[in-house]
Scaffold this active site. Structure first.
Site, PDB file in Angstrom:
ATOM      1  N   LYS A 174       0.837  -1.201   0.000  1.00  0.00           N
ATOM      2  CA  LYS A 174       0.000   0.000   0.000  1.00  0.00           C
ATOM      3  C   LYS A 174       0.877   1.258   0.000  1.00  0.00           C
ATOM      4  O   LYS A 174       0.600   2.219  -0.730  1.00  0.00           O
ATOM      5  CB  LYS A 174      -0.863  -0.032   1.266  1.00  0.00           C
ATOM      6  CG  LYS A 174      -2.051   0.890   1.242  1.00  0.00           C
ATOM      7  CD  LYS A 174      -2.720   0.797   2.602  1.00  0.00           C
ATOM      8  CE  LYS A 174      -4.147   1.149   2.587  1.00  0.00           C
ATOM      9  NZ  LYS A 174      -4.720   1.045   3.940  1.00  0.00           N
ATOM     10  N   THR A 216     -12.218   6.415  15.854  1.00  0.00           N
ATOM     11  CA  THR A 216     -13.388   6.455  16.735  1.00  0.00           C
ATOM     12  C   THR A 216     -13.198   5.448  17.857  1.00  0.00           C
ATOM     13  O   THR A 216     -13.073   4.248  17.610  1.00  0.00           O
ATOM     14  CB  THR A 216     -14.661   6.131  15.925  1.00  0.00           C
ATOM     15  OG1 THR A 216     -14.750   7.072  14.865  1.00  0.00           O
ATOM     16  CG2 THR A 216     -15.905   6.212  16.792  1.00  0.00           C
ATOM     17  N   LEU A 221     -15.650  13.328   8.879  1.00  0.00           N
ATOM     18  CA  LEU A 221     -15.787  13.247   7.416  1.00  0.00           C
ATOM     19  C   LEU A 221     -16.681  12.083   7.013  1.00  0.00           C
ATOM     20  O   LEU A 221     -16.765  11.076   7.701  1.00  0.00           O
ATOM     21  CB  LEU A 221     -14.422  13.143   6.739  1.00  0.00           C
ATOM     22  CG  LEU A 221     -13.519  11.930   7.019  1.00  0.00           C
ATOM     23  CD1 LEU A 221     -13.916  10.717   6.208  1.00  0.00           C
ATOM     24  CD2 LEU A 221     -12.086  12.298   6.705  1.00  0.00           C
ATOM     25  N   PHE A 277     -29.971  14.271   7.072  1.00  0.00           N
ATOM     26  CA  PHE A 277     -30.150  12.920   7.610  1.00  0.00           C
ATOM     27  C   PHE A 277     -31.608  12.597   7.915  1.00  0.00           C
ATOM     28  O   PHE A 277     -31.924  11.835   8.822  1.00  0.00           O
ATOM     29  CB  PHE A 277     -29.210  12.675   8.800  1.00  0.00           C
ATOM     30  CG  PHE A 277     -27.813  12.428   8.306  1.00  0.00           C
ATOM     31  CD1 PHE A 277     -27.095  13.448   7.703  1.00  0.00           C
ATOM     32  CD2 PHE A 277     -27.242  11.172   8.363  1.00  0.00           C
ATOM     33  CE1 PHE A 277     -25.838  13.235   7.168  1.00  0.00           C
ATOM     34  CE2 PHE A 277     -25.982  10.934   7.838  1.00  0.00           C
ATOM     35  CZ  PHE A 277     -25.279  11.973   7.236  1.00  0.00           C
ATOM     36  N   ALA A 285     -35.523   9.161   4.011  1.00  0.00           N
ATOM     37  CA  ALA A 285     -35.965   7.779   4.262  1.00  0.00           C
ATOM     38  C   ALA A 285     -35.389   6.864   3.199  1.00  0.00           C
ATOM     39  O   ALA A 285     -35.121   7.278   2.073  1.00  0.00           O
ATOM     40  CB  ALA A 285     -37.483   7.728   4.249  1.00  0.00           C
ATOM     41  N   GLY A 286     -35.183   5.617   3.550  1.00  0.00           N
ATOM     42  CA  GLY A 286     -34.615   4.663   2.592  1.00  0.00           C
ATOM     43  C   GLY A 286     -34.671   3.247   3.135  1.00  0.00           C
ATOM     44  O   GLY A 286     -35.541   2.921   3.954  1.00  0.00           O
ATOM     45  N   GLY A 307     -26.132   2.027   6.633  1.00  0.00           N
ATOM     46  CA  GLY A 307     -25.115   0.963   6.656  1.00  0.00           C
ATOM     47  C   GLY A 307     -23.740   1.595   6.739  1.00  0.00           C
ATOM     48  O   GLY A 307     -23.584   2.696   7.269  1.00  0.00           O
ATOM     49  N   CYS A 367     -19.481   2.824   9.890  1.00  0.00           N
ATOM     50  CA  CYS A 367     -19.518   3.710  11.070  1.00  0.00           C
ATOM     51  C   CYS A 367     -20.808   3.620  11.880  1.00  0.00           C
ATOM     52  O   CYS A 367     -20.766   3.270  13.062  1.00  0.00           O
ATOM     53  CB  CYS A 367     -19.270   5.145  10.632  1.00  0.00           C
ATOM     54  SG  CYS A 367     -17.709   5.317   9.756  1.00  0.00           S
ATOM     55  N   ARG A 421     -18.846  -2.254   2.531  1.00  0.00           N
ATOM     56  CA  ARG A 421     -18.893  -2.834   3.887  1.00  0.00           C
ATOM     57  C   ARG A 421     -20.217  -2.485   4.548  1.00  0.00           C
ATOM     58  O   ARG A 421     -20.645  -1.329   4.529  1.00  0.00           O
ATOM     59  CB  ARG A 421     -17.731  -2.288   4.731  1.00  0.00           C
ATOM     60  CG  ARG A 421     -16.382  -2.876   4.339  1.00  0.00           C
ATOM     61  CD  ARG A 421     -15.283  -2.204   5.109  1.00  0.00           C
ATOM     62  NE  ARG A 421     -15.175  -0.781   4.767  1.00  0.00           N
ATOM     63  CZ  ARG A 421     -14.420   0.083   5.428  1.00  0.00           C
ATOM     64  NH1 ARG A 421     -13.721  -0.304   6.472  1.00  0.00           N
ATOM     65  NH2 ARG A 421     -14.359   1.349   5.053  1.00  0.00           N
TER      66      ARG A 421
HETATM   67  C1  UGA Z   1     -20.626   8.876   9.020  1.00  0.00           C
HETATM   68  C2  UGA Z   1     -20.852  10.291   9.554  1.00  0.00           C
HETATM   69  O1  UGA Z   1     -21.828  10.963   8.753  1.00  0.00           O
HETATM   70  C3  UGA Z   1     -19.559  11.099   9.557  1.00  0.00           C
HETATM   71  O2  UGA Z   1     -19.787  12.378  10.141  1.00  0.00           O
HETATM   72  C4  UGA Z   1     -18.504  10.347  10.363  1.00  0.00           C
HETATM   73  O3  UGA Z   1     -17.253  11.012  10.332  1.00  0.00           O
HETATM   74  C5  UGA Z   1     -18.313   8.942   9.780  1.00  0.00           C
HETATM   75  O4  UGA Z   1     -19.593   8.252   9.791  1.00  0.00           O
HETATM   76  C6  UGA Z   1     -17.321   8.202  10.632  1.00  0.00           C
HETATM   77  O5  UGA Z   1     -17.655   7.883  11.781  1.00  0.00           O
HETATM   78  O6  UGA Z   1     -16.174   8.026  10.215  1.00  0.00           O
HETATM   79  P1  UGA Z   1     -20.353   7.763   6.584  1.00  0.00           P
HETATM   80  O7  UGA Z   1     -20.617   6.480   7.297  1.00  0.00           O
HETATM   81  O8  UGA Z   1     -19.167   7.867   5.692  1.00  0.00           O
HETATM   82  O9  UGA Z   1     -20.210   8.978   7.654  1.00  0.00           O
HETATM   83  O10 UGA Z   1     -21.616   8.118   5.662  1.00  0.00           O
HETATM   84  P2  UGA Z   1     -23.025   8.857   5.894  1.00  0.00           P
HETATM   85  O11 UGA Z   1     -23.193   9.873   4.833  1.00  0.00           O
HETATM   86  O12 UGA Z   1     -23.181   9.329   7.280  1.00  0.00           O
HETATM   87  O13 UGA Z   1     -24.066   7.668   5.616  1.00  0.00           O
HETATM   88  C7  UGA Z   1     -24.197   6.562   6.487  1.00  0.00           C
HETATM   89  C8  UGA Z   1     -25.420   5.731   6.098  1.00  0.00           C
HETATM   90  O14 UGA Z   1     -26.627   6.440   6.391  1.00  0.00           O
HETATM   91  C9  UGA Z   1     -25.491   5.377   4.607  1.00  0.00           C
HETATM   92  O15 UGA Z   1     -25.873   4.026   4.474  1.00  0.00           O
HETATM   93  C10 UGA Z   1     -26.558   6.309   4.064  1.00  0.00           C
HETATM   94  O16 UGA Z   1     -27.231   5.778   2.941  1.00  0.00           O
HETATM   95  C11 UGA Z   1     -27.494   6.404   5.266  1.00  0.00           C
HETATM   96  N1  UGA Z   1     -28.333   7.631   5.255  1.00  0.00           N
HETATM   97  C12 UGA Z   1     -27.756   8.842   5.400  1.00  0.00           C
HETATM   98  C13 UGA Z   1     -29.710   7.513   5.148  1.00  0.00           C
HETATM   99  O17 UGA Z   1     -30.276   6.405   5.025  1.00  0.00           O
HETATM  100  N2  UGA Z   1     -30.476   8.658   5.182  1.00  0.00           N
HETATM  101  C14 UGA Z   1     -29.918   9.882   5.330  1.00  0.00           C
HETATM  102  O18 UGA Z   1     -30.695  10.897   5.362  1.00  0.00           O
HETATM  103  C15 UGA Z   1     -28.529   9.986   5.430  1.00  0.00           C
END
Ligand code: UGA
Length: 433
Positions: free
Chosen positions: A35, A121, A153, A249, A252-253, A257, A260, A328
């Protein structure tokens, strides 16, 4: 400033590249030599918008370096950031062995005052454990400080989130460390919140759990909308315009996943159970809603198609969210697995997630299409599992011409229901009519 990032995964790479971009001298350490070589050549093992350009630019400018030696990083840098994996154990607790291992390596390498910053985390009080390990393995009793600097992020918008953060949290009890951390973050014009280490660690779990809670909340509201012929998007807009709530956030969906939210909600529940002797009931409900959301969606498909076995179904989207190749803990992958287990012939397409998915279904009848249109060829239904922008520009007339029957199950409320119906599709979504 001279900075070292240990762990060249998603968070480590993006953080390192963004620090270099604002002018710091950064060395990224990873124990995987392959890497390291790949990164030094400006190539990245994952898809993240803007990251490859940022990397190449800063390598060329001689601000960004890669190595497999923790000692080299510690020697060359005033501040050492940890961005290593902290996976979940089966009992909901976090496996801190990577952090502990790295800290054990840092301790004897400390030749002068250094700040060790945790970006991974971790459960509250991990900073205390890190300090204890260093004291134990630092024979020269070199001065050091521990800082917690949680990362917010999101995959898919990681570079933008890092360069333009909503806030920067710095947890430390040392004025010397806080002053240096302020200097590192000076080029980022974002509000700084200075706290103690424990509070900073808690902020990360509390933030991710709260965001997951918003998603489960709106997913339950969506089910109520559906029972009443109401539109969950409008309801989300209506409540989201209230500044105290906010619109983010509330989409709905088929559930959240990724690497995080599922992990961090489980950890926060475990922390509460261990320390207060009682479960965090609210978050358990968040998990429960999320765990049933996919089944709720699949039941719509079952209800409409009646028999799933032998049906040909196209699935658009495999990644856990758009603009990433990360599969993942992807609900889309769980959905495909479920369809396959029910005897469906699945035809999948994802703009970036195909490579990582191929091995998952190599021994099944699943077909891997090279475009959204190829995926729907001969299909009786189309399922949208990830809201990639690319899917909104696919010509629905062409989709219809290629399909054998005209069902769309939109698990991410991506399409306009009336437009889909105008084209003659039986259209199902989450909480809209
Ligand atoms: C999340 C947090 O948003 C970040 O702030 C944090 O830094 C990161 O975890 C971490 O702990 O490292 P991430 O998992 O990359 O970020 O992506 P998100 O955009 O938060 O989405 C997470 C899940 O929620 C996805 O499956 C997405 O489809 C779902 N989601 C998000 C919804 O179903 N509805 C929403 O309105 C928003």
């Amino acid at each position: 400033m001279k900075l070292c990032i240990i762990g060249a995964g998603h968070v480590g790479l993006v953080t390192g590249a963004c620090f270099a971009e604002v002018g710091h001298h950064v060395i990224c350490i990873d124990n995987d030599q392959r890497k390291v070589d790949m990164l030094a050549a400006g190539k990245i093992p994952l898809y993240e918008p803007q990251l490859e350009e940022l990397l190449s630019r800063n390598i060329a400018a001689k601000r960004l370096f890669f190595s497999n030696s923790v000692k080299a990083g510690v020697d060359a840098s005033e501040v050492i950031f940890l961005a290593v994996p902290t996976p979940l154990r089966a009992d909901g607790t976090v496996d801190l062995s990577c952090i502990e291992q790295v800290v054990r390596e840092i301790a004897p390498a400390l030749g002068a005052y250094r700040i060790i910053v945790d970006k991974s985390t971790v459960p509250v009080k991990t900073g205390e454990k890190m300090a204890e390990i260093i004291r134990r393995h630092n024979a020269a009793s070199t001065l050091f400080d521990i800082v917690s600097n949680p990362e917010f992020l999101r995959e898919g918008s990681a570079v933008r989130d890092t360069l333009h953060p909503d806030r920067i949290v710095i947890g430390s009890s040392s004025q010397r460390a806080i002053a240096l951390m302020r200097k590192i973050y000076e080029p980022f014009s974002a509000p700084l919140l200075i706290t103690d280490v424990n509070s900073a660690e808690l902020i990360k779990h509390a933030a991710n759990s709260f965001l997951a809670l918003k998603i489960s909340y709106i997913n339950m509201v969506a089910r109520i909308c559906e029972a009443n012929k109401a539109d969950v998007k409008k309801v989300a807009d209506g409540i989201g315009l209230d500044k105290r709530i906010g619109r983010g956030f509330l989409d709905a969906g088929i559930g959240y996943g990724g690497s995080c939210f599922p992990k961090d909600v489980a950890t926060f529940i475990a922390i509460c159970q261990q320390q207060l002797g009682r479960p965090f009931g609210l978050l358990r409900e968040v998990q429960k809603i999320n765990d049933t959301q996919l089944e709720y969606f699949i039941s719509k498909i079952r209800g409409a198609l009646q028999v799933l076995e032998g049906r040909k179904i196209a699935v658009w989207g495999l990644t856990f969210k758009p603009d990433t190749d990360d599969i993942r803990n992807s609900v889309a992958v769980a959905l495909v697995n479920l369809l396959i287990s029910e005897g469906v012939i699945v035809q999948v397409y994802d703009p970036k997630g195909m490579e990582k998915s191929r091995r998952l279904w190599a021994k099944t009848a699943a077909r891997f299409a090279s475009s959204p249109l190829e995926a729907v060829q001969g299909a009786e239904a189309l399922v949208i599992a990830t809201e990639w922008k690319e899917f909104t520009s696919v010509d629905l007339r062409e989709v219809k011409a290629r399909m054998q029957a005209w069902f769309i199950f939109d698990g991410r409320n991506l399409l306009n229901p009336s437009v889909a119906r105008q084209f003659g599709f039986s259209y199902y979504s989450i909480g809209r009519f």
